[in-house]
Design an enzyme around this catalytic site. Structure first.
Site, mmCIF file in Angstrom:
data_model
loop_
_atom_site.group_PDB
_atom_site.id
_atom_site.type_symbol
_atom_site.label_atom_id
_atom_site.label_comp_id
_atom_site.label_asym_id
_atom_site.label_seq_id
_atom_site.Cartn_x
_atom_site.Cartn_y
_atom_site.Cartn_z
ATOM 1 C CD GLU A 115 -1.619 -2.311 2.040
ATOM 2 O OE1 GLU A 115 -0.648 -2.860 1.685
ATOM 3 O OE2 GLU A 115 -2.240 -2.573 2.889
ATOM 4 C CG ASN A 116 4.595 1.113 2.086
ATOM 5 O OD1 ASN A 116 4.075 -0.102 1.879
ATOM 6 N ND2 ASN A 116 5.779 1.149 2.312
#
Lengths: 235, 228
Positions: free
Chosen positions: B54-55
């Site tokens: 996600e990052n």
């Protein structure tokens, strides 16, 4: 054009009590530790802070919270290896928390920066986090309306910056930083290297300088994970 | 009940191994924090999956050796990672465009409860404390396939496959397949359909530790995993 500011202290000096401040980073990666510490030194209170997390240990965002400067936190995941500062304050009723799904948080910031006041997302439909929000059906599927998010200031961290405010990032330290840069009235970037205008290949600029108001040179920036392994405490 | 699950049920590594066998060559995959991260270790030989975090990383590889960590290069669990050839970085809004926009082939998450209509509860125990959702609510809407890996029952023995979730929902009708410590179940047409089960557990005993009816649609295969 020269957006460089000599010190982090000068860069954050006009952030007032009650300001809404976006702070970049995901955990410690991409967190502008030096700008946050300058904000602690400056001392404004009653801040609303937008960050993915809620700090770790006793440095950076956790230290800002520990100093009692944050009235409200908007985040997706207020847990970490050492979340004690936030957790104790929250459970004692000392800080307001708005939990936002991570992708919704990113899109609210993107929308805020792009002049879009609201949008629809499938995320959180039918859950407690959609309570009270308008819903609508598009093409047979249900969506939740979310509002764009803007801030008075954004504190971000980049790898390289030029005096025009053009920025590049380092690996996964990019995360929320470019999005937040677009959504604040005043965006303050700490950069590990300042280069001359023209030295960044325009093909590789990630944040164009129009989104950036101040550039502060912070060589060899500190990393939250390493500070926490040293059990560092700020101030 | 004569069944002692501890004698027969799969370990977390074995559940993760089974889930990994269904990831196709060339798939883009997001693995949830914690137990689901283990799935990456069991990619079948000759198949190449591209892992998303996600990052803002596509194409990350194994963890670096201790001492070689670069804390600008982490995954959603804040653990240090390395890059595979062909990796890419991007910001958070682009990352969730990949998630929400239907570009991921598979998301694999953990669960507190899964309901027979595909509802998932995996973010809040509903007991107060500090709420934390992260990217789970986004991941369950958008990935083409949302799979859950979980023990079949809680530590106290309560079923995790249920008619309706009691805990706060992560998403409505989102789960497509569940890999448990006893069986593999598809969620289809508002019901659980049993696809595979361990030979050591009878249909009757499996039903007795499941909180909703297990339907059959054709043969039930044997769930076979290696010692890990």
């Amino acid at each position: 054009m020269d957006k460089t500011v000599t010190t982090a202290a000068q860069a954050v000096a006009d952030i007032p009590d009650g300001a809404c401040v976006m702070i970049g980073g995901f955990g410690g990666s991409g967190a502008p530790i030096e700008l946050i510490h300058a904000l602690i030194d400056a001392g404004p209170k009653n801040l609303t802070v937008v960050n993915n997390n809620a700090g770790n240990g006793h440095v950076g965002l956790a230290a800002l919270i520990e100093q009692g400067q944050v009235a409200k936190l908007i985040c997706s995941f207020p847990r970490s290896a050492d979340p004690k500062v936030f957790t104790e304050l929250y459970l004692a009723g000392g800080i307001e928390l708005e939990i936002v799904p991570q992708g919704t948080l990113a899109e609210r910031i993107r929308a805020g920066g792009a002049g879009i006041p609201a949008f629809y997302t499938p995320t959180s439909y039918g859950t407690d986090l959609a309570t009270g929000k308008p819903v609508a059906e598009f093409d047979g599927r249900m969506y939740v309306q979310e509002r764009g998010l803007k801030a008075d200031f954004a504190l971000i961290k980049a790898e390289r910056g030029d005096p025009m405010g053009n920025l590049t990032y380092r690996m996964a330290a990019r995360n929320f930083n470019p999005v937040m840069a677009t959504a604040a009235a005043v965006t303050i970037a700490q950069v590990s290297h300042v280069v001359a205008a023209g030295d960044l290949d325009p093909e590789n600029v990630i944040t164009p300088g129009i989104f950036v108001n101040r550039v502060v040179h912070v060589p060899n920036p500190q990393q939250e994970e390493i500070l926490n392994r040293q059990e560092a405490v700020y101030p | 009940m004569s069944l002692d699950l501890n004698d027969i049920q799969l370990s977390n590594a074995q559940i993760a191994w089974r889930a990994a066998q269904d990831i196709a060559d060339g798939a883009y995959v997001n693995l949830g924090i914690g137990f689901p991260e283990m799935v990456a270790k069991f990619q079948p030989e000759g198949r190449e999956a591209v892992f998303h975090t996600e990052n803002g990383v596509l194409g990350f590889g194994r963890a670096p050796d201790a001492g070689d960590e670069d804390w600008d290069l982490i995954n959603a669990g804040k653990k240090a990672i390395t890059l595979n050839p062909g990796a890419a970085f991007f910001h958070h809004a682009d990352s969730f465009a990949m998630v929400r926009g239907g570009h991921l082939d598979v998301a694999i998450l953990g669960a507190y409860e899964v309901a027979q209509n595909g509802d998932l509860a995996n973010w809040s125990t509903g007991r107060g404390g500090v709420p934390a959702v992260g990217g789970a609510m986004d991941l369950v809407h958008g990935a083409k396939r949302v799979a859950v890996i979980t023990d079949h029952v809680t530590k106290k023995g309560a079923p995790k496959l249920v008619e309706a979730c009691n805990l706060p929902l992560t998403g409505v009708g989102c789960v497509t397949r569940v890999y448990t410590s006893l069986c593999v179940v598809d969620v289809t047409g508002g019901r659980f359909v049993l696809r595979e089960k361990l030979a050591a557990v009878s249909l009757e005993d499996l039903q007795s530790v499941t909180g909703a009816e297990l339907h059959r649609d054709g043969d039930v295969g044997e769930l076979v995993v290696p010692e890990l």
